[in-house]
Design a protein around this motif. Structure first.
Motif, PDB file in Angstrom:
ATOM      1  N   ALA A  30      14.127 -40.855  74.281  1.00 52.35           N
ATOM      2  CA  ALA A  30      12.934 -40.254  74.885  1.00 52.35           C
ATOM      3  C   ALA A  30      12.293 -41.215  75.878  1.00 52.35           C
ATOM      4  CB  ALA A  30      11.940 -39.865  73.799  1.00 52.35           C
ATOM      5  N   LEU A  31      12.236 -42.493  75.524  1.00 50.82           N
ATOM      6  CA  LEU A  31      11.675 -43.498  76.427  1.00 50.82           C
ATOM      7  C   LEU A  31      12.528 -43.648  77.682  1.00 50.82           C
ATOM      8  CD1 LEU A  31       9.569 -45.965  76.740  1.00 50.82           C
ATOM      9  CD2 LEU A  31      11.528 -47.344  76.042  1.00 50.82           C
ATOM     10  N   TYR A  32      13.833 -43.813  77.501  1.00 51.64           N
ATOM     11  CA  TYR A  32      14.710 -43.949  78.665  1.00 51.64           C
ATOM     12  C   TYR A  32      14.592 -42.724  79.570  1.00 51.64           C
ATOM     13  CZ  TYR A  32      17.222 -47.840  76.341  1.00 51.64           C
ATOM     14  OH  TYR A  32      17.565 -49.024  75.746  1.00 51.64           O
ATOM     15  N   SER A  33      14.473 -41.541  78.991  1.00 50.05           N
ATOM     16  CA  SER A  33      14.363 -40.320  79.788  1.00 50.05           C
ATOM     17  C   SER A  33      13.057 -40.290  80.582  1.00 50.05           C
ATOM     18  CB  SER A  33      14.466 -39.096  78.878  1.00 50.05           C
ATOM     19  OG  SER A  33      14.335 -37.902  79.612  1.00 50.05           O
ATOM     20  N   ARG A  34      11.973 -40.705  79.952  1.00 45.86           N
ATOM     21  CA  ARG A  34      10.704 -40.750  80.698  1.00 45.86           C
ATOM     22  C   ARG A  34      10.806 -41.721  81.870  1.00 45.86           C
ATOM     23  NH1 ARG A  34       8.474 -41.390  75.535  1.00 45.86           N
ATOM     24  NH2 ARG A  34       7.667 -43.479  76.058  1.00 45.86           N
ATOM     25  N   HIS A  35      11.452 -42.840  81.651  1.00 46.58           N
ATOM     26  CA  HIS A  35      11.620 -43.813  82.733  1.00 46.58           C
ATOM     27  C   HIS A  35      12.525 -43.261  83.831  1.00 46.58           C
ATOM     28  CE1 HIS A  35      10.350 -47.611  80.262  1.00 46.58           C
ATOM     29  NE2 HIS A  35       9.455 -46.644  80.245  1.00 46.58           N
ATOM     30  N   LEU A  36      13.600 -42.582  83.434  1.00 47.75           N
ATOM     31  CA  LEU A  36      14.464 -41.948  84.429  1.00 47.75           C
ATOM     32  C   LEU A  36      13.686 -40.935  85.258  1.00 47.75           C
ATOM     33  CD1 LEU A  36      17.932 -41.055  82.849  1.00 47.75           C
ATOM     34  CD2 LEU A  36      17.535 -42.257  85.002  1.00 47.75           C
ATOM     35  N   ALA A  37      12.845 -40.151  84.600  1.00 45.94           N
ATOM     36  CA  ALA A  37      12.053 -39.146  85.306  1.00 45.94           C
ATOM     37  C   ALA A  37      11.187 -39.801  86.374  1.00 45.94           C
ATOM     38  CB  ALA A  37      11.196 -38.364  84.316  1.00 45.94           C
ATOM     39  N   ALA A  38      10.581 -40.937  86.029  1.00 52.49           N
ATOM     40  CA  ALA A  38       9.722 -41.634  86.986  1.00 52.49           C
ATOM     41  C   ALA A  38      10.530 -42.205  88.152  1.00 52.49           C
ATOM     42  CB  ALA A  38       8.943 -42.739  86.279  1.00 52.49           C
ATOM     43  N   VAL A  39      11.704 -42.753  87.856  1.00 49.99           N
ATOM     44  CA  VAL A  39      12.552 -43.292  88.922  1.00 49.99           C
ATOM     45  C   VAL A  39      13.011 -42.171  89.848  1.00 49.99           C
ATOM     46  CG1 VAL A  39      14.761 -44.405  89.428  1.00 49.99           C
ATOM     47  CG2 VAL A  39      13.310 -45.303  87.599  1.00 49.99           C
ATOM     48  N   ILE A  40      13.430 -41.054  89.283  1.00 51.77           N
ATOM     49  CA  ILE A  40      13.878 -39.931  90.107  1.00 51.77           C
ATOM     50  C   ILE A  40      12.728 -39.397  90.957  1.00 51.77           C
ATOM     51  CG2 ILE A  40      14.745 -37.557  90.039  1.00 51.77           C
ATOM     52  CD1 ILE A  40      16.353 -38.418  87.522  1.00 51.77           C
ATOM     53  N   ASP A  41      11.549 -39.286  90.387  1.00 50.41           N
ATOM     54  CA  ASP A  41      10.387 -38.876  91.182  1.00 50.41           C
ATOM     55  C   ASP A  41      10.154 -39.858  92.329  1.00 50.41           C
ATOM     56  OD1 ASP A  41       9.852 -36.612  89.707  1.00 50.41           O
ATOM     57  OD2 ASP A  41       8.301 -37.542  88.475  1.00 50.41           O
ATOM     58  N   HIS A  42      10.322 -41.143  92.051  1.00 49.56           N
ATOM     59  CA  HIS A  42      10.112 -42.171  93.075  1.00 49.56           C
ATOM     60  C   HIS A  42      11.109 -42.019  94.222  1.00 49.56           C
ATOM     61  CE1 HIS A  42       9.121 -46.113  94.741  1.00 49.56           C
ATOM     62  NE2 HIS A  42      10.404 -46.412  94.725  1.00 49.56           N
ATOM     63  N   LEU A  43      12.304 -41.538  93.929  1.00 50.12           N
ATOM     64  CA  LEU A  43      13.315 -41.385  94.971  1.00 50.12           C
ATOM     65  C   LEU A  43      12.950 -40.274  95.956  1.00 50.12           C
ATOM     66  CD1 LEU A  43      16.593 -41.710  92.852  1.00 50.12           C
ATOM     67  CD2 LEU A  43      15.432 -43.485  94.193  1.00 50.12           C
ATOM     68  N   ALA A  44      12.064 -39.378  95.538  1.00 47.04           N
ATOM     69  CA  ALA A  44      11.523 -38.342  96.422  1.00 47.04           C
ATOM     70  C   ALA A  44      12.610 -37.426  96.977  1.00 47.04           C
ATOM     71  CB  ALA A  44      10.719 -38.973  97.561  1.00 47.04           C
ATOM     72  N   VAL A  45      13.509 -36.987  96.108  1.00 45.41           N
ATOM     73  CA  VAL A  45      14.501 -35.983  96.472  1.00 45.41           C
ATOM     74  C   VAL A  45      14.327 -34.804  95.505  1.00 45.41           C
ATOM     75  CG1 VAL A  45      16.156 -37.599  97.440  1.00 45.41           C
ATOM     76  CG2 VAL A  45      16.243 -37.068  94.996  1.00 45.41           C
ATOM     77  N   PRO A  46      14.718 -33.587  95.921  1.00 44.57           N
ATOM     78  CA  PRO A  46      14.463 -32.422  95.058  1.00 44.57           C
ATOM     79  C   PRO A  46      15.166 -32.510  93.704  1.00 44.57           C
ATOM     80  CG  PRO A  46      14.999 -31.733  97.290  1.00 44.57           C
ATOM     81  CD  PRO A  46      15.299 -33.195  97.221  1.00 44.57           C
ATOM     82  N   ARG A  47      16.472 -32.787  93.726  1.00 47.24           N
ATOM     83  CA  ARG A  47      17.253 -32.894  92.501  1.00 47.24           C
ATOM     84  C   ARG A  47      18.352 -33.931  92.703  1.00 47.24           C
ATOM     85  NH1 ARG A  47      19.989 -27.573  91.203  1.00 47.24           N
ATOM     86  NH2 ARG A  47      20.300 -27.582  93.468  1.00 47.24           N
ATOM     87  N   VAL A  48      18.820 -34.525  91.625  1.00 47.86           N
ATOM     88  CA  VAL A  48      19.882 -35.509  91.716  1.00 47.86           C
ATOM     89  C   VAL A  48      20.982 -35.161  90.727  1.00 47.86           C
ATOM     90  CG1 VAL A  48      18.240 -37.329  92.346  1.00 47.86           C
ATOM     91  CG2 VAL A  48      18.968 -37.091  89.949  1.00 47.86           C
ATOM     92  N   HIS A  49      22.151 -35.688  90.970  1.00 49.11           N
ATOM     93  CA  HIS A  49      23.179 -35.729  89.949  1.00 49.11           C
ATOM     94  C   HIS A  49      22.967 -37.009  89.147  1.00 49.11           C
ATOM     95  CE1 HIS A  49      25.163 -32.621  92.365  1.00 49.11           C
ATOM     96  NE2 HIS A  49      25.831 -32.328  91.262  1.00 49.11           N
ATOM     97  N   LEU A  50      23.138 -36.903  87.854  1.00 47.98           N
ATOM     98  CA  LEU A  50      22.908 -38.030  86.949  1.00 47.98           C
ATOM     99  C   LEU A  50      24.202 -38.355  86.222  1.00 47.98           C
ATOM    100  CD1 LEU A  50      21.055 -40.033  85.409  1.00 47.98           C
ATOM    101  CD2 LEU A  50      20.508 -38.145  83.850  1.00 47.98           C
ATOM    102  N   LEU A  51      24.643 -39.602  86.355  1.00 48.47           N
ATOM    103  CA  LEU A  51      25.830 -40.089  85.654  1.00 48.47           C
ATOM    104  C   LEU A  51      25.387 -41.038  84.555  1.00 48.47           C
ATOM    105  CD1 LEU A  51      29.150 -41.392  87.210  1.00 48.47           C
ATOM    106  CD2 LEU A  51      27.953 -42.745  85.490  1.00 48.47           C
ATOM    107  N   GLY A  52      25.807 -40.776  83.336  1.00 48.05           N
ATOM    108  CA  GLY A  52      25.505 -41.660  82.224  1.00 48.05           C
ATOM    109  C   GLY A  52      26.779 -42.140  81.576  1.00 48.05           C
TER     110      GLY A  52
END
Length: 303
Positions: free
Chosen positions: A83-105
């Protein structure tokens, strides 16, 4: 280091503050965008560099909190949950300022990507589950043990086998960064399908590994377990599931199950790889991931 206020997708090292922690991420490559979350938990991001894929995609490699140059939690080594890692990912993706991204884990990063896809699908165009699994706990541990035994049988005559098995046996007792790094380096020959056929090829990777001890316990000292079987069956996002045939941690058995669970999924088994297909079969890995990402150009970075 890229200066604050510049393009968040400029090549180089960036920082972003999330929930009081300063996180780093690294931008490499060119083309459509893919955010990459490394495994562990606690293995630094550099091992996940995929130069062949960077020729086709813009890769944003996240340094998860607690690793590398990112801050540690006040509760370190505990509290690092999906849950923590996901919240951080959400913030990083928002910071990138793109509509949607592909996510590789990758590996544990796959567990994080699954969680993020289930909880923040609005941010994603698709996910690449690379050497992941739908569950952890006793069932997963038993499969790892079986796979390690198969590896040991294949390499029964190799003089370094006892050291690798000793490194696996030491994993439950890890309690600090030094022990974590020793284990990561110690088990590496089992993680790469042809390690002992080309030890000189893999020596730089082994020496460059960096690791932080992260307990896997939440802030209440409970294990952060994974069981995504039920929710993944309802996932509507497209997914690419990739695994190495000889991966002792999250191999073909789990990839096939993920593929069966996720309705809009594709499956790729790298037949000559272990846990590091992006390095073991870099050409095919890059082709498969890039084809999946570029099938939906909604995340293309503006030229």
């Amino acid at each position: 280091m890229v200066l604050p206020g510049t393009d968040p997708l400029a090549a180089g090292v960036h920082t972003v503050e999330v929930e009081g922690a300063v996180l780093r991420y690294h931008v490499h490559g060119t083309g459509p965008l893919c955010v990459a979350h490394p495994g562990g938990p606690g293995i630094a991001w550099e091992y996940l560099r995929a130069p062949e894929l960077e020729k086709k995609l813009t890769l944003v490699y996240v340094e998860p909190v607690g690793t590398g140059g990112s801050d540690r939690l006040p509760s370190h080594p505990h509290g690092y949950t999906r849950a923590l890692y996901s919240r951080h990912l959400a913030a990083v993706i928002d910071h990138l300022a793109v509509p949607r991204v592909h996510l590789l884990g990758h590996s544990h990063g796959g567990f994080v990507a699954q969680y993020h896809a289930l909880h923040r699908p609005d941010q994603l165009a698709g996910i690449v589950l690379y050497d992941s699994a739908p569950v952890t706990g006793d069932e997963h541990a038993a499969e790892v043990m079986r796979s390690v035994q198969e590896f040991a049988a294949r390499q029964a005559d190799h003089p370094e086998l006892p050291a690798v098995l000793k490194a696996f046996a030491a994993i439950p007792a890890i309690a600090d960064d030094a022990a974590m790094l020793a284990a990561a380096r110690g088990v590496l020959p089992a993680y790469i399908a042809g390690y002992w056929a080309e030890p000189q090829r893999w020596a730089p990777l082994r020496e460059s590994l960096r690791a932080t001890y992260i307990s896997g316990l939440d802030e209440h000292d409970a294990p952060d377990q994974v069981d995504d079987r039920v929710p993944l069956a309802a996932l509507s996002l497209p997914a690419l599931v990739v695994a190495g045939r000889y991966d002792v941690v999250c191999g073909a058995r789990w990839a096939e199950e993920l593929h069966k669970l996720i309705p809009a999924s594709q499956l790729v088994i790298l037949e000559r790889s272990g846990h590091f297909g992006h390095l073991e079969e870099p050409g095919r890995f890059a082709d498969e991931v890039a084809a999946f990402v570029t099938a939906d150009h909604a995340t293309d970075r503006p030229e």
